[in-house]
Design an enzyme around this catalytic site. Structure first.
Site, mmCIF file in Angstrom:
data_model
loop_
_atom_site.group_PDB
_atom_site.id
_atom_site.type_symbol
_atom_site.label_atom_id
_atom_site.label_comp_id
_atom_site.label_asym_id
_atom_site.label_seq_id
_atom_site.Cartn_x
_atom_site.Cartn_y
_atom_site.Cartn_z
ATOM 1 N N SER A 433 1.675 -10.040 3.394
ATOM 2 C CA SER A 433 3.095 -10.004 3.058
ATOM 3 C C SER A 433 3.915 -9.437 4.205
ATOM 4 C CB SER A 433 3.323 -9.164 1.793
ATOM 5 O OG SER A 433 2.852 -7.844 1.984
ATOM 6 N N HIS A 694 1.904 2.464 4.571
ATOM 7 C CA HIS A 694 2.590 3.220 3.524
ATOM 8 C C HIS A 694 3.546 4.252 4.108
ATOM 9 C CE1 HIS A 694 -1.217 1.782 1.710
ATOM 10 N NE2 HIS A 694 -0.377 1.418 0.768
ATOM 11 N N CYS A 726 -2.615 -2.793 5.446
ATOM 12 C CA CYS A 726 -2.315 -3.488 4.200
ATOM 13 C C CYS A 726 -1.111 -4.396 4.439
ATOM 14 C CB CYS A 726 -2.038 -2.463 3.096
ATOM 15 S SG CYS A 726 -2.404 -3.044 1.434
#
Length: 754
Positions: A433, A694, A726
């Protein structure tokens, strides 16, 4: 002995995610600390009143957290890593945010603390860091302040504390190795101080969560409970609280403790109520966790009544949620779009409070008519045509061993893939993403509300995909992604396109910090009526000569991050999803997509809490992944992604997935996770995450190079990929560009250094 109701905790975020919005506004500098604190006060007051009105006798206090309750406990104990400390030694809410996020409106940015899964749930906690000779003191009085708030409002309350042994169990040693259990004697005085303060306020019961007691603990840890609780006894009544599993294997340890009550999870555990009653001290209260805090299904209260009624009048008894209701959405009544039949099958947090009240009243009075009325929709559901699909059940029954085998072993496939893609050393990619901008979210929302027709929506999504491809080509990435502009959530998106799922409007649950997810609900057999991802993947590939990955969420993750059915096994659900996504892999391949990523970040989190139960789960979990992937030809490269994982104890299963490339989250653990792959001599390719997505902090080229060099000491460089930890959905474009540019530069530097 009158039976009372209580919950172990309540959702924090608010029905409209008010806490999330207040947090993110504060972090962005758009609101003040005082405004954030005011939102917290308002939410707590509202949630206490809602639970009270729904029939809860003892309200939980201390379950609220600004980021995560384990991190709250760390601050309570003064356990603040040196890199996050204020110069004057004080602790404030920005200290908490710096530990969790790496930065806050005040203070210097520093590497965020490690984050991992809360037992076998999709909630995350910030891992406490311990060092030899560490000192602890009461520095964060949030719990006491919230107790004062609740008492001022006139509520009957039960403060909630994470127990000292479990707190130590959840942490990690940093620096010089030592046994963190030796710190127990140092943190107990802080717990004693807190309990004394609660006693001064007239508190009778304290819920002390010792989840470690459901695990297969080393003997030294089991032995630590008795002296710890001897030190804590005497100031208030302690409700020793366990959940997510049963306590029978550790019951000898439990009944030797100077507690006054025990809470047990009668949903996820296998404890026998009669045996518990027989073995518990006669003066102990038993809190029966009869209402499932981790799902959305209406309870069969007639069954719950039968389960516990024999104990009425024989010992002090409370009825409760199995665990904190944190894992459930707040209120079913605001779900106006759910089909009436389906809605009658559900109960959210407030409705679960109501279930407890109905159960309490029936147990106290012996009148069960209200229970039978409440449970009627459950009987009707068992015969609903919306639940069963004969074609799916037939296909599932026909699965053979061949369906989970790739055509050839990895060595043969790798040669075919190298010939096809001709990638450089240290190939760079992302996990899937890209930033979900205001424009993207607005586009999806307008389409969902009917303010935008399908053609204009598709044109808008196509433009965002095109821009994502352009950005990646400018950055020099080797394997591209389409960016997932069309996806709201990696699980919800697939659920929306698979039969057997339903969705809520406001069914939000907290994942970590300000991140909330809206899990789909599996209500019946699962099938794929049409291709899901093929159109956008094919379009993205048409824009570039570089390979574009097809992006799928794997069957175990879809299962773990949904609310599953309770009338069939989890294995059945996972394999139904695997068969549906197997067809998607075949269609992507036929459309010319040569690299397909099947994300399984939840594989490890789905493990049973007791190792003795692992093998059966891993067997069907691995089989589901392989059923999903095995239809691919040799020259099609299958990737998988996992995060927040400890791998050393499941490496056999990781290898058995037989993915050509695995990408993992490693930056927060300083590549520590690669030790497992090195020790096991992992045979396939691996992409260790080189920066923490994050955190908004941008890693330097030197930082990334150092991590990659460390990785190359453990894994042969020719089998290493370069990627973030991620997906980049939650980041902004400026920091994303900067971080990826540094990542690509680091990879180029290493290629030139060969």
């Amino acid at each position: 002995m009158t039976i009372l109701t209580h919950t172990l905790g309540f959702p924090r975020v608010g029905l409209r995610r008010e806490l999330k919005k207040a947090q993110e506004s504060y972090w962005a500098g758009n609101s003040t600390r005082e405004a954030l604190l005011a939102v917290g006060r308002e939410l707590r007051a509202r949630h206490w009143e809602q639970q009270k009105q729904a029939g809860i006798d003892l309200l939980p206090v201390g379950d609220f957290a600004w980021y995560d309750h384990v991190l709250t406990t760390s601050l309570l104990l003064g356990n603040v890593p040196a890199r996050h400390q204020n110069n004057d030694g004080s602790v404030d809410i920005d200290t908490l945010f710096r530990i969790g996020r790496g930065r806050a409106p005040t203070g210097e940015p520093a590497a965020a603390a490690e984050m991992t899964k809360w037992f076998n749930t999709n909630y995350h906690y910030i891992v406490p860091e311990f060092s030899k000779g560490q000192q602890f003191r009461l520095t964060w009085t949030q719990l006491l302040e919230e107790v004062d708030e609740a008492l001022a409002l006139g509520h009957k309350i039960k403060p909630v504390l994470l127990g000292p042994v479990t707190y130590l169990w959840l942490g990690k040693v940093k620096g010089e190795p030592f046994d963190r259990l030796t710190l127990l004697k140092d943190i107990l005085p802080v717990y004693q101080h807190v309990l004394a303060e609660l006693a001064k306020r007239g508190i009778e019961w304290v819920q002390i969560d010792e989840l470690a007691l459901v695990l297969e603990l080393p003997q030294a840890w089991l032995d630590a409970f008795k002296p710890a609780y001897d030190a804590l006894a005497g100031q208030v009544k302690l409700l020793l609280t366990t959940y997510f599993e049963g306590v029978t294997p550790n019951l000898d340890t439990i009944i030797a403790l100077p507690a006054q009550g025990l809470h047990v999870d009668l949903i996820h555990g296998k404890d026998d109520v009669a045996e518990l009653h027989q073995r518990l001290p006669v003066d102990w209260l038993l809190s029966a966790g009869l209402i499932n805090g981790r799902n959305v299904w209406r309870a069969d209260l007639t069954e719950k009544y039968a389960q516990i009624n024999a104990l009425v009048g024989k010992r002090a008894l409370w009825v409760a949620s199995s665990c904190s209701l944190l894992h459930s959405p707040i209120d079913l009544s605001v779900e106006t779009r759910l089909d009436t039949e389906v809605k009658s099958w559900f109960a959210f947090a407030l409705q679960k409070c109501g279930e407890l009240a109905l159960l309490r009243d029936a147990l106290n009075s012996g009148e069960t008519a209200a229970l039978e009325e409440w449970s009627a929709p459950i009987q009707a559901r068992r015969h609903s045509r919306r639940v069963h699909n004969a074609a799916v059940e037939k296909r599932l029954a026909a699965i053979t061993a061949q369906d989970s085998q790739r055509e050839n072993p990895y060595e043969v496939r790798a040669e075919a893939q190298r010939a096809r893609f001709k990638l450089p050393a240290w190939p760079t990619t992302t996990i899937g993403s890209f930033p979900q901008t205001t424009e993207i979210r607005g586009l999806r929302l307008d389409f969902k509300k009917g303010n935008l027709d399908a053609n204009n929506y598709r044109t808008g999504i196509a433009e965002h995909i095109k821009q994502a491809i352009i950005e990646q080509e400018r950055l020099g990435l080797d394997v591209l992604v389409h960016g997932e502009a069309e996806r709201n959530d990696m699980v919800e998106y697939f659920g929306e396109h698979l039969d057997g799922f339903v969705f809520t409007q406001n069914g939000w649950v907290q994942s970590y910090g300000s991140r909330c997810v809206k899990p789909p609900v599996v209500i019946g057999d699962i099938s794929r009526p049409a291709p899901i991802t093929v159109e956008w993947a094919k379009y993205a590939q048409s824009l570039t000569d570089k390979p574009v990955k097809g992006m799928l969420t794997g069957p175990v993750t879809i299962l773990c991050w949904s609310f599953p059915r309770e009338d069939v096994t989890r294995e059945t659900i996972a394999k139904q999803i695997a068969l549906a996504l197997r067809d998607e892999v075949a269609d992507l391949e036929a459309a010319g997509i040569g690299i397909i990523q099947i994300d399984e970040p939840a594989l490890r989190e789905g493990l049973p809490l007791r190792r003795s139960d692992w093998d059966a789960y891993l067997e069907w979990g691995v089989e589901a992944f392989r059923i999903n992937a095995a239809v691919a030809k040799d020259e099609t490269q299958i990737h998988t992604h996992m995060c927040y994982c400890e791998f050393n104890d499941i490496m056999d299963s990781i290898v058995a997935l037989d993915a050509d490339v695995i990408t993992i989250e490693t930056s927060r653990s300083d590549m520590e996770l690669l030790e497992s792959f090195e020790a096991f001599d992992y045979p396939n390719e691996i992409g260790p995450g080189v920066y923490d997505i994050h955190s908004p902090n941008v890693p330097s080229v030197e930082w990334i190079e150092a991590l990659l060099k460390k990785a190359a000491q453990r894994i042969p460089a020719q089998r290493l990929w370069v990627n973030p930890d991620c997906g980049l959905k939650t980041r902004g474009w400026p920091e994303t560009r900067a971080a990826l540019a540094n990542m690509v530069k680091a990879a180029h530097n290493l290629r030139q250094a060969k």
